[in-house]
Design a protein around this motif. Sequence first.
Motif, PDB file in Angstrom:
ATOM      1  N   VAL A   5      36.608  -8.547 -24.866  1.00  0.00           N
ATOM      2  CA  VAL A   5      37.268  -9.662 -25.540  1.00  0.00           C
ATOM      3  C   VAL A   5      36.265 -10.767 -25.860  1.00  0.00           C
ATOM      4  N   SER A   6      36.336 -11.277 -27.087  1.00  0.00           N
ATOM      5  CA  SER A   6      35.505 -12.414 -27.489  1.00  0.00           C
ATOM      6  C   SER A   6      36.094 -13.693 -26.932  1.00  0.00           C
ATOM      7  N   VAL A   7      35.248 -14.543 -26.362  1.00  0.00           N
ATOM      8  CA  VAL A   7      35.707 -15.819 -25.819  1.00  0.00           C
ATOM      9  C   VAL A   7      34.737 -16.919 -26.214  1.00  0.00           C
ATOM     10  N   ALA A   8      35.230 -18.149 -26.193  1.00  0.00           N
ATOM     11  CA  ALA A   8      34.389 -19.322 -26.410  1.00  0.00           C
ATOM     12  C   ALA A   8      34.240 -20.048 -25.076  1.00  0.00           C
ATOM     13  N   ILE A   9      33.074 -20.624 -24.844  1.00  0.00           N
ATOM     14  CA  ILE A   9      32.806 -21.315 -23.584  1.00  0.00           C
ATOM     15  C   ILE A   9      32.012 -22.585 -23.826  1.00  0.00           C
ATOM     16  N   ASP A  10      31.979 -23.411 -22.823  1.00  0.00           N
ATOM     17  CA  ASP A  10      31.135 -24.595 -22.799  1.00  0.00           C
ATOM     18  C   ASP A  10      29.836 -24.206 -22.099  1.00  0.00           C
ATOM     19  N   ASP A  11      28.755 -24.113 -22.868  1.00  0.00           N
ATOM     20  CA  ASP A  11      27.471 -23.694 -22.297  1.00  0.00           C
ATOM     21  C   ASP A  11      26.510 -24.855 -22.127  1.00  0.00           C
ATOM     22  N   ALA A  55      12.311 -22.511 -20.386  1.00  0.00           N
ATOM     23  CA  ALA A  55      11.838 -23.427 -19.347  1.00  0.00           C
ATOM     24  C   ALA A  55      11.050 -24.616 -19.868  1.00  0.00           C
ATOM     25  N   ASP A  56      10.591 -24.583 -21.118  1.00  0.00           N
ATOM     26  CA  ASP A  56       9.861 -25.742 -21.641  1.00  0.00           C
ATOM     27  C   ASP A  56      10.722 -26.588 -22.568  1.00  0.00           C
ATOM     28  N   LEU A  57      12.031 -26.359 -22.526  1.00  0.00           N
ATOM     29  CA  LEU A  57      12.960 -27.136 -23.345  1.00  0.00           C
ATOM     30  C   LEU A  57      13.777 -28.084 -22.476  1.00  0.00           C
ATOM     31  N   THR A  58      13.968 -29.307 -22.948  1.00  0.00           N
ATOM     32  CA  THR A  58      14.932 -30.171 -22.289  1.00  0.00           C
ATOM     33  C   THR A  58      16.318 -29.614 -22.572  1.00  0.00           C
ATOM     34  N   ASN A  59      17.307 -30.017 -21.805  1.00  0.00           N
ATOM     35  CA  ASN A  59      18.650 -29.496 -22.041  1.00  0.00           C
ATOM     36  C   ASN A  59      19.183 -29.958 -23.391  1.00  0.00           C
ATOM     37  N   GLU A  60      18.795 -31.152 -23.821  1.00  0.00           N
ATOM     38  CA  GLU A  60      19.222 -31.636 -25.130  1.00  0.00           C
ATOM     39  C   GLU A  60      18.661 -30.758 -26.236  1.00  0.00           C
ATOM     40  N   GLU A  61      17.401 -30.383 -26.122  1.00  0.00           N
ATOM     41  CA  GLU A  61      16.782 -29.504 -27.113  1.00  0.00           C
ATOM     42  C   GLU A  61      17.431 -28.129 -27.089  1.00  0.00           C
ATOM     43  N   PHE A  62      17.703 -27.641 -25.898  1.00  0.00           N
ATOM     44  CA  PHE A  62      18.330 -26.331 -25.746  1.00  0.00           C
ATOM     45  C   PHE A  62      19.705 -26.312 -26.396  1.00  0.00           C
ATOM     46  N   GLN A  63      20.496 -27.345 -26.166  1.00  0.00           N
ATOM     47  CA  GLN A  63      21.832 -27.421 -26.745  1.00  0.00           C
ATOM     48  C   GLN A  63      21.774 -27.453 -28.260  1.00  0.00           C
TER      49      GLN A  63
END
Length: 359
Positions: free
Chosen positions: A273-279, A94-102
């Motif tokens: 099953v292992s999958v890749a996603i856009d998070d 919660a104290d991270l911007t989305n850019e920092e989180f990514q």
Amino acid sequence: MALLITNQGQSLAFFLVLVLAICSPQAFCRRQHSGDDKIMLERHEGWMARHGRVYKDSQEKERRYNTFKSNVEFIKGFNKKGENQYTLGINKFADLTNEEFQAMRKGYKRRHLPEIMSNSVKAAPNNNFRYENVTDVPKSKDYFSLGAVTTVKDQRQCGCGWAFSAVAAVEGLNFLKTGNIVSLSEQELVDCDVGLVNDGCHYGEVGYAFEYMIERNRSLATYADYGYKGTDGGSCKADDYNNNDAAITVKGFELVPENNETALLQAVANQPVSVAIDDNGEFFQNYADGVFSGPCGTNLTHAVIVIGYGEEDGKKYWLIKNSWGEDWGHNGYMKLQRDVPAKEGLCGIAVAAYYPTSE
């Protein structure tokens, strides 16, 4: 009168100096706050205590508080609408911007395995899809309830979701084949599977993790023996541990037909099953519960494990186990909308899906 003015001027000057000293850049000082601001300040302090968050100085604390406040308001506004299929919540990010989180959590790097592995036929994915003719697909599946899923783990500030996804797939298959639920070592992959594509905390591909297991020709070390550190660059210690008799040896892996949720359903009906996603996006970052319906794209940035599927309030979903700890999502899990119009599936879940085999 002149003396009175002089005294007042001196008093005012002294007061200003005092304020500047108290509210210097080195101090975490604020103007008078409204009742709501004070509540938010107290909420941030409580959140810091709960998550053991300590900032290096007052400026950092001020900046993190403002980000925390912005995220809380965003979450509150989203949930207030009452028309969404899912809810957002305040978690340890919660104290991270989305850019920092990514930047902190990215790590998946897709490679077209059959092309790159042309000189390694043994390690290339089997072109056959063994579940192609499966017609007996149950309405729902939950490998967690079946006991085939280990506890939720936390990759921390290391971009190695690829390792956690691959290990979770093997843990699930191991249970289905042996009846043993054994937590296996992601750190072994981070330390030892370093080469053409996989690179510890920086990036990796699930298929290459399976390749490492195949070439090693023995089971992964257990999590208890080869624990997770959350860092890379360490020496490989795989040979320090004897063969793990409680876990299978991965002999191969297969690729689920691309952009095909029906094929993914056939596979998940039989094993995790292992999958890749856009998070990417603050919606994914702050997800708490319900059937996640986006928004998200198909820029694959993270790998997770699909451990089931079902339906909730008329919405079909994939049940996903993540590797961000139990404080994200619903105790570390997510329900992601299934059977969407886009052929790639929501967040690209049907683009790059793999499962290991033991024969």
